[in-house]
Design a protein around this motif. Sequence first.
Motif, PDB file in Angstrom:
ATOM      1  N   UNK A   3      -1.711  -1.387  -3.909  1.00 56.04           N
ATOM      2  CA  UNK A   3      -2.888  -0.582  -3.588  1.00 56.04           C
ATOM      3  C   UNK A   3      -2.414   0.849  -3.356  1.00 56.04           C
ATOM      4  N   UNK A   4      -2.730   1.723  -4.299  1.00 53.18           N
ATOM      5  CA  UNK A   4      -2.364   3.138  -4.178  1.00 53.18           C
ATOM      6  C   UNK A   4      -3.452   3.855  -3.386  1.00 53.18           C
ATOM      7  N   UNK A  60       3.963   4.372  -6.694  1.00 53.37           N
ATOM      8  CA  UNK A  60       3.228   3.118  -6.831  1.00 53.37           C
ATOM      9  C   UNK A  60       3.074   2.685  -8.273  1.00 53.37           C
ATOM     10  N   UNK A  61       2.704   3.620  -9.133  1.00 52.76           N
ATOM     11  CA  UNK A  61       2.525   3.269 -10.543  1.00 52.76           C
ATOM     12  C   UNK A  61       3.858   2.994 -11.235  1.00 52.76           C
ATOM     13  N   UNK A  62       4.922   3.650 -10.811  1.00 51.59           N
ATOM     14  CA  UNK A  62       6.238   3.335 -11.363  1.00 51.59           C
ATOM     15  C   UNK A  62       6.615   1.892 -11.046  1.00 51.59           C
ATOM     16  N   UNK A  71       0.846  -1.197   0.000  1.00 52.64           N
ATOM     17  CA  UNK A  71       0.000   0.000   0.000  1.00 52.64           C
ATOM     18  C   UNK A  71       0.880   1.245   0.000  1.00 52.64           C
ATOM     19  N   UNK A  72       0.686   2.100  -0.988  1.00 53.72           N
ATOM     20  CA  UNK A  72       1.424   3.356  -1.093  1.00 53.72           C
ATOM     21  C   UNK A  72       0.555   4.491  -0.553  1.00 53.72           C
ATOM     22  N   UNK A  81      -2.860  -2.912 -10.111  1.00 51.20           N
ATOM     23  CA  UNK A  81      -3.027  -1.793  -9.183  1.00 51.20           C
ATOM     24  C   UNK A  81      -4.509  -1.570  -8.882  1.00 51.20           C
ATOM     25  N   UNK A  82      -4.817  -1.416  -7.594  1.00 53.90           N
ATOM     26  CA  UNK A  82      -6.107  -0.893  -7.149  1.00 53.90           C
ATOM     27  C   UNK A  82      -5.833   0.490  -6.574  1.00 53.90           C
ATOM     28  N   UNK A  83      -6.593   1.483  -7.003  1.00 49.29           N
ATOM     29  CA  UNK A  83      -6.385   2.859  -6.543  1.00 49.29           C
ATOM     30  C   UNK A  83      -7.618   3.316  -5.766  1.00 49.29           C
TER      31      UNK A  83
END
Length: 402
Positions: free
Chosen positions: A94-95, A105-107, A7-8, A116-118
């Motif tokens: 999980x952003x 997170x996306x990087x 988790x970011x 990815x779940x945002x």
Amino acid sequence: MSLHIVIFIDQHAETLGGMQTSVRLQKKFLEKLGHRVTLVSPGVRGNHAPDADTIELPSLPAGPGEYSFVLPSVLTRRALDKALATLPPVDLIHVQGDFWAAIAGYQLAEQRRIPVVHTMHNRVDVGIEATMPAPGLVVRALGAWQKATLGIRGPGAKTAWEFLGNFAKRANAVTAPSSHFAALLEERGVYSPVRVVSNGLDDDIAKDLLATAESTASGTEHHGRPRLVWTGRFSQEKRLIPFLEAVKASGIDADIHIFGNGALRKQAETIAASIQPATINFRGSVPYPTMLEELQKADVLIQTSIGFESQGMTVFEAAALGTPSVLADHRIAADLPADCFWLTPGDGVPGLAQALAVAVDDIRNGSGPSTAAYDPTSFFQSAKTDLMLEVYREALGERAHA
């Protein structure tokens, strides 16, 4: 299947804020189900005990308080890669941030091809307008930064919604903590469909508080005067100063407890010193269990920000614990039972003052809203974690299909 979820977050989980509280609870209840959760955040300022489950990236101070920010770079990427090398493979990212956390997170997701779940917690547009002197320039600068760091083709984002949408295009699923914010994200073209998974209330603490309430009389007989609670950052968008001005204008006789801290403290204390007959108690930041206990002890919670809250977490916590709210932001009411709040008749100080006077009179008369129709278990974190796991499985299934 046990998952390793990273988790970011934009701020360290031990700092003040509804997002931080929700992340701590998500981590706790995911781990109860056997999953592994690693948090990635800026380093927290001040002395604190290291947390083996938190990767603290090199960071810089964000103002005079406890917050920090990260500039995603080769240095932060190396620090992240080094920390992750000692951990099991990552199944899902999980952003839960909209700025440096989202970039980092996306990087990582692109580098390692991880779904990815945002979760979008913030009204970025309102927040920037409330805190920045030139919001349009700030958004364009953020758009240029996002374009450079994520390799976005075409022009950078010119609005906050485009900025969020550029992240969402890279997500396998997007969630929001309320139906009104999910609808807004869809209307503004950020993502569709947005799943609603609200932030929850710690089951263990809530059960103890609710059990105690059943065997203990509640109401004004405990403290003689109506007890009002306000909680949040002392910042412009939370509207603490208009709240105090409304208390002064209303002339209510009440015991008011204010929780939180921030840059507006001195101004707030100056106004509070001139208020009568109400008494203002600045309680500072308190641990999460204490805050829940204070919400339960209150006769009413005062919610004052307008347009900023994507959920208004404390309103739901209070309702689950038997405490109604005065709502300045009427959209928050969409996810609450119809009879557990007062609405302000206007956005300004006069409307808030009128609502405070009505609430205090109703409390004294034993009338007004009731939370009796609210099922507290529907807001327990265990139920919210089950919903989020469904989203995780869908995101993982999408990757397998691809």
